[in-house]
Design a protein around this motif. Sequence first.
Motif, PDB file in Angstrom:
ATOM      1  N   ALA A  52      48.369  31.420  35.406  1.00 42.85           N
ATOM      2  CA  ALA A  52      49.208  31.357  36.603  1.00 42.85           C
ATOM      3  C   ALA A  52      48.390  31.635  37.860  1.00 42.85           C
ATOM      4  CB  ALA A  52      50.361  32.347  36.482  1.00 42.85           C
ATOM      5  N   ALA A  53      47.472  32.577  37.758  1.00 45.54           N
ATOM      6  CA  ALA A  53      46.629  32.899  38.907  1.00 45.54           C
ATOM      7  C   ALA A  53      45.679  31.752  39.235  1.00 45.54           C
ATOM      8  CB  ALA A  53      45.852  34.179  38.639  1.00 45.54           C
ATOM      9  N   ILE A  54      45.170  31.093  38.204  1.00 41.42           N
ATOM     10  CA  ILE A  54      44.307  29.919  38.431  1.00 41.42           C
ATOM     11  C   ILE A  54      45.091  28.833  39.146  1.00 41.42           C
ATOM     12  CG2 ILE A  54      43.019  28.071  37.304  1.00 41.42           C
ATOM     13  CD1 ILE A  54      42.443  30.083  35.019  1.00 41.42           C
ATOM     14  N   ARG A  96      38.699  31.564  45.447  1.00 40.82           N
ATOM     15  CA  ARG A  96      37.871  32.492  44.667  1.00 40.82           C
ATOM     16  C   ARG A  96      38.303  32.584  43.202  1.00 40.82           C
ATOM     17  NH1 ARG A  96      37.564  35.904  48.294  1.00 40.82           N
ATOM     18  NH2 ARG A  96      35.517  35.255  49.048  1.00 40.82           N
ATOM     19  N   TYR A  97      39.592  32.765  42.929  1.00 43.04           N
ATOM     20  CA  TYR A  97      40.029  32.950  41.539  1.00 43.04           C
ATOM     21  C   TYR A  97      39.812  31.670  40.731  1.00 43.04           C
ATOM     22  CZ  TYR A  97      42.554  35.160  37.717  1.00 43.04           C
ATOM     23  OH  TYR A  97      42.879  35.738  36.509  1.00 43.04           O
ATOM     24  N   ALA A  98      40.207  30.533  41.283  1.00 42.30           N
ATOM     25  CA  ALA A  98      40.050  29.271  40.548  1.00 42.30           C
ATOM     26  C   ALA A  98      38.584  28.969  40.285  1.00 42.30           C
ATOM     27  CB  ALA A  98      40.697  28.128  41.330  1.00 42.30           C
ATOM     28  N   PHE A  99      37.741  29.198  41.269  1.00 38.35           N
ATOM     29  CA  PHE A  99      36.319  28.912  41.092  1.00 38.35           C
ATOM     30  C   PHE A  99      35.709  29.806  40.023  1.00 38.35           C
ATOM     31  CE2 PHE A  99      31.846  29.649  42.171  1.00 38.35           C
ATOM     32  CZ  PHE A  99      31.368  28.351  42.152  1.00 38.35           C
ATOM     33  N   ALA A 124      37.171  31.143  37.549  1.00 39.20           N
ATOM     34  CA  ALA A 124      37.698  30.769  36.238  1.00 39.20           C
ATOM     35  C   ALA A 124      37.136  29.439  35.747  1.00 39.20           C
ATOM     36  CB  ALA A 124      39.220  30.690  36.310  1.00 39.20           C
ATOM     37  N   LEU A 125      37.144  28.427  36.599  1.00 42.13           N
ATOM     38  CA  LEU A 125      36.868  27.064  36.168  1.00 42.13           C
ATOM     39  C   LEU A 125      35.393  26.683  36.203  1.00 42.13           C
ATOM     40  CD1 LEU A 125      39.850  25.355  38.018  1.00 42.13           C
ATOM     41  CD2 LEU A 125      39.733  26.025  35.611  1.00 42.13           C
ATOM     42  N   VAL A 126      34.622  27.360  37.038  1.00 40.64           N
ATOM     43  CA  VAL A 126      33.196  27.054  37.135  1.00 40.64           C
ATOM     44  C   VAL A 126      32.359  28.178  36.547  1.00 40.64           C
ATOM     45  CG1 VAL A 126      31.283  26.556  38.715  1.00 40.64           C
ATOM     46  CG2 VAL A 126      33.542  25.572  39.131  1.00 40.64           C
ATOM     47  N   ARG A 127      32.610  29.383  36.956  1.00 36.77           N
ATOM     48  CA  ARG A 127      31.833  30.512  36.448  1.00 36.77           C
ATOM     49  C   ARG A 127      32.272  30.949  35.050  1.00 36.77           C
ATOM     50  NH1 ARG A 127      28.300  29.253  39.688  1.00 36.77           N
ATOM     51  NH2 ARG A 127      28.057  30.252  41.721  1.00 36.77           N
TER      52      ARG A 127
END
Length: 207
Positions: free
Chosen positions: A126-128, A109-112, A114-117
Amino acid sequence: MLTILGKSSSINVRKVLWTCAEIGLDYRLEQYGGGFLPTDTPDFLRLNPNAMVPVIVDDGQPLWESNSICRYLAHKHGRTDLLPATAMPRAQVEKWMDWQATELNNSWRYAFMALVRRSPKHADAAAIAASAAEWNRLMGMLDAQLAETGAFVCGGQLTLADVVLGLSANRWRSVPMERPALASVDTWFDRLSERDGFLTHGRNGLP
């Protein structure tokens, strides 16, 4: 006729649409969610108090939660290939479906976001990195399972576990991040890509 409420770009709606394609079901799709009809109206909240898609209405009864909808449709239409009738084979399919909805979804959820939305609320590097690492770790678990079965998630034929995890794998492959080489996932993904339902609702250019 079966009515599906939810925008066709939603990953969870696409699980239901692919399931319908596998079963051969006719349905009416009403586009609800961001950019379409709102989900916070009294009428929609009576169908799903969570104000989320998808929702189906079948025989006058509403049902929400995408994985539960997929189970319902397979069971109603006697598709024991997609959802076995006997206890242990069915539990194995449901185990992987539940894992997708809990462990796997929570990891990405966090990476998506950040990186897509490109969400400004998800900008912590760090969280990503932690999210991406956990996502990759869990996809490695899926890879090990596929290496063991040699075909689909729960054995030699497609089940609902492949439907829900196929959408998740498509998202994983679509995100601009470092990913490990997972040969069994790649082979399985190509096998799923032989199915029209997956090409229409899964590997269709949407994450």
